[in-house]
Design a protein around this motif. Structure first.
Motif, PDB file in Angstrom:
ATOM      1  N   LYS A 173      34.671   9.066  27.323  1.00  0.00           N
ATOM      2  CA  LYS A 173      36.011   9.666  27.237  1.00  0.00           C
ATOM      3  C   LYS A 173      35.961  11.142  26.890  1.00  0.00           C
ATOM      4  CE  LYS A 173      36.399   7.923  22.496  1.00  0.00           C
ATOM      5  NZ  LYS A 173      37.068   6.917  21.630  1.00  0.00           N
ATOM      6  N   TYR A 174      34.798  11.620  26.406  1.00  0.00           N
ATOM      7  CA  TYR A 174      34.636  13.037  26.084  1.00  0.00           C
ATOM      8  C   TYR A 174      34.022  13.826  27.245  1.00  0.00           C
ATOM      9  CZ  TYR A 174      35.626  11.416  21.368  1.00  0.00           C
ATOM     10  OH  TYR A 174      36.213  10.833  20.270  1.00  0.00           O
ATOM     11  N   HIS A 175      33.857  13.174  28.377  1.00  0.00           N
ATOM     12  CA  HIS A 175      33.419  13.815  29.626  1.00  0.00           C
ATOM     13  C   HIS A 175      32.082  14.543  29.500  1.00  0.00           C
ATOM     14  CE1 HIS A 175      37.403  12.787  31.010  1.00  0.00           C
ATOM     15  NE2 HIS A 175      37.941  13.469  30.010  1.00  0.00           N
ATOM     16  N   PRO A 176      31.015  13.825  29.161  1.00  0.00           N
ATOM     17  CA  PRO A 176      29.701  14.477  29.101  1.00  0.00           C
ATOM     18  C   PRO A 176      29.321  15.076  30.457  1.00  0.00           C
ATOM     19  CG  PRO A 176      29.485  12.075  29.095  1.00  0.00           C
ATOM     20  CD  PRO A 176      30.933  12.376  28.901  1.00  0.00           C
ATOM     21  N   PHE A 177      28.629  16.209  30.393  1.00  0.00           N
ATOM     22  CA  PHE A 177      28.189  16.892  31.614  1.00  0.00           C
ATOM     23  C   PHE A 177      27.270  16.000  32.439  1.00  0.00           C
ATOM     24  CE2 PHE A 177      24.671  19.552  33.387  1.00  0.00           C
ATOM     25  CZ  PHE A 177      25.380  20.100  34.442  1.00  0.00           C
ATOM     26  N   LEU A 178      26.360  15.286  31.767  1.00  0.00           N
ATOM     27  CA  LEU A 178      25.391  14.436  32.460  1.00  0.00           C
ATOM     28  C   LEU A 178      25.061  13.228  31.600  1.00  0.00           C
ATOM     29  CD1 LEU A 178      23.294  14.133  34.870  1.00  0.00           C
ATOM     30  CD2 LEU A 178      21.629  15.190  33.304  1.00  0.00           C
ATOM     31  N   ILE A 179      24.976  12.064  32.242  1.00  0.00           N
ATOM     32  CA  ILE A 179      24.416  10.886  31.591  1.00  0.00           C
ATOM     33  C   ILE A 179      23.278  10.368  32.466  1.00  0.00           C
ATOM     34  CG2 ILE A 179      26.549  10.270  30.387  1.00  0.00           C
ATOM     35  CD1 ILE A 179      27.006   8.110  32.508  1.00  0.00           C
ATOM     36  N   LYS A 180      22.289   9.731  31.829  1.00  0.00           N
ATOM     37  CA  LYS A 180      21.120   9.290  32.602  1.00  0.00           C
ATOM     38  C   LYS A 180      20.688   7.862  32.220  1.00  0.00           C
ATOM     39  CE  LYS A 180      16.986   9.258  31.977  1.00  0.00           C
ATOM     40  NZ  LYS A 180      16.852   7.883  32.539  1.00  0.00           N
ATOM     41  N   PRO A 181      21.434   6.865  32.666  1.00  0.00           N
ATOM     42  CA  PRO A 181      20.921   5.500  32.495  1.00  0.00           C
ATOM     43  C   PRO A 181      19.865   5.201  33.560  1.00  0.00           C
ATOM     44  CG  PRO A 181      22.981   5.441  33.698  1.00  0.00           C
ATOM     45  CD  PRO A 181      22.732   6.893  33.360  1.00  0.00           C
ATOM     46  N   ASN A 182      18.979   4.247  33.291  1.00  0.00           N
ATOM     47  CA  ASN A 182      18.171   3.743  34.398  1.00  0.00           C
ATOM     48  C   ASN A 182      18.934   2.592  35.060  1.00  0.00           C
ATOM     49  OD1 ASN A 182      17.518   1.232  33.052  1.00  0.00           O
ATOM     50  ND2 ASN A 182      15.843   2.268  31.976  1.00  0.00           N
ATOM     51  N   ASN A 183      18.417   2.080  36.170  1.00  0.00           N
ATOM     52  CA  ASN A 183      19.168   1.069  36.921  1.00  0.00           C
ATOM     53  C   ASN A 183      19.380  -0.210  36.114  1.00  0.00           C
ATOM     54  OD1 ASN A 183      16.319   0.865  37.197  1.00  0.00           O
ATOM     55  ND2 ASN A 183      16.507  -0.501  38.958  1.00  0.00           N
ATOM     56  N   HIS A 184      18.414  -0.587  35.265  1.00  0.00           N
ATOM     57  CA  HIS A 184      18.575  -1.797  34.453  1.00  0.00           C
ATOM     58  C   HIS A 184      19.627  -1.573  33.365  1.00  0.00           C
ATOM     59  CE1 HIS A 184      15.150  -3.404  36.555  1.00  0.00           C
ATOM     60  NE2 HIS A 184      14.372  -2.413  36.130  1.00  0.00           N
ATOM     61  N   GLU A 185      19.593  -0.416  32.743  1.00  0.00           N
ATOM     62  CA  GLU A 185      20.585  -0.102  31.706  1.00  0.00           C
ATOM     63  C   GLU A 185      21.990  -0.042  32.293  1.00  0.00           C
ATOM     64  OE1 GLU A 185      17.536   2.624  28.971  1.00  0.00           O
ATOM     65  OE2 GLU A 185      18.873   3.559  30.439  1.00  0.00           O
ATOM     66  N   LEU A 186      22.089   0.506  33.510  1.00  0.00           N
ATOM     67  CA  LEU A 186      23.386   0.573  34.176  1.00  0.00           C
ATOM     68  C   LEU A 186      23.941  -0.833  34.410  1.00  0.00           C
ATOM     69  CD1 LEU A 186      25.645   2.117  35.617  1.00  0.00           C
ATOM     70  CD2 LEU A 186      24.201   2.178  37.668  1.00  0.00           C
ATOM     71  N   GLY A 187      23.103  -1.729  34.883  1.00  0.00           N
ATOM     72  CA  GLY A 187      23.553  -3.109  35.081  1.00  0.00           C
ATOM     73  C   GLY A 187      23.943  -3.778  33.783  1.00  0.00           C
TER      74      GLY A 187
END
Length: 300
Positions: A173-187
């Protein structure tokens, strides 16, 4: 200026044992000692790529002082807050027939110490970059990332968040410039198993709908996918090479992305630099150097 935060830095003691056996004395074939922690890894790779930065976080005891010494040996600046009691942790990484890890706990971080970090972050200026990476120690409030981002909201500071699950969801909600999950974390964030690129893109876009500006999804040997805030989607296969060390590859991708963006102002070029830096660290016993990244960049 670029700042990184590592809440629970470590000394990473990496040992190789040719034929490790439990219940008896084992002799090491080799051993190395590095400063560890996701933010520190980002700092080191940024410096290797030619970008000055300041490593922030908490240290304690003689292990903490050694962490700071080794961080500065890499050419990085630091402004760690020293905790009076306890010791910074030592993480043992054993490489033999299998890889095993024993990670220490680290010191208790008080609200007073946390307020000192907030005071440091309050001095950041428009145009600065802040990388928040890793988990929050159990001794700290679980909303620490949110509190930091709320303090820095609308101040023109680009914030990168490399965290997992609810920790990441709550800062979108604070609109980070970049986030970097890996594919497993995203799932895991959505309770699903992602089976292909289309599904990764679908759920990456959901993170953008929740507030993230740019989403970089790492996929280990399968490369990476980048969802640009302009709506475009970029894919990259991983360059070929022998994986020697997976520790720090994701942090190196973040550092490479930032370096590429600060050099060119182009998010697509930043993505390529991120993939090259992540792969360069994976193909090395240590974190990526500028030459290693440049060599791989030509292959992407």
């Amino acid at each position: 200026m670029i700042y990184t935060v590592t809440f629970n830095p470590s000394l990473d003691y990496i040992v190789k044992v040719d034929d490790f056996k439990t219940g008896q004395v084992n002799r090491t074939a080799s051993e190395r000692l590095f400063p560890g922690g996701k933010g520190i890894n980002v700092s080191i790779v940024l410096k290797n790529l030619g970008f000055d930065n300041v490593a922030l976080g908490f240290i304690a005891g003689f292990t903490g002082r050694e962490i700071e010494t080794r961080v500065r040996d890499f050419g990085c600046s630091s402004d760690f807050i020293e905790i009076e009691n306890g010791l910074s942790r030592i993480n043992v990484k054993l490489k033999s027939q299998e890889e095993s890890e024993i990670n220490g706990r680290g010191p208790q971080i008080s609200e007073e110490a946390l307020e000192k970090l907030f005071a440091q972050l309050d001095r950041l200026k428009k145009g600065d970059v802040l990388a928040l990476a890793g988990s929050i120690p159990s001794s700290m409030p679980s909303d620490t990332y949110e509190r930091i981002m709320a303090r820095l909201e609308n101040r023109g500071i680009d914030i990168v968040v490399d965290a997992t699950k609810e920790l990441l969801k709550k800062v979108l909600k604070y609109h980070p410039f970049l986030i970097k999950p890996n594919n497993h974390e995203l799932g895991d964030m959505f309770g699903v198993t992602l089976k292909n690129d289309d599904e990764i893109i679908l759920y990456g876009k959901k993170l953008q709908e929740m507030g993230a500006r740019n989403v970089l999804v790492s996929m280990a040997g399968d490369g990476a996918i980048f969802l640009n805030e302009d709506g475009s989607v970029h894919k990259s296969a991983a360059p070929s090479g022998e994986v020697k060390n997976s520790v720090g590859a994701g942090d190196s991708m973040v550092a490479g992305f930032l370096a590429g963006y600060l050099e060119s102002g182009d998010l697509a070029a930043a993505f390529k630099m991120g993939v090259a830096a992540g792969s360069a660290s994976a193909f090395s016993e240590e974190l990526a150097t500028r030459q290693e990244v440049s060599d791989l960049l030509n292959k992407i």
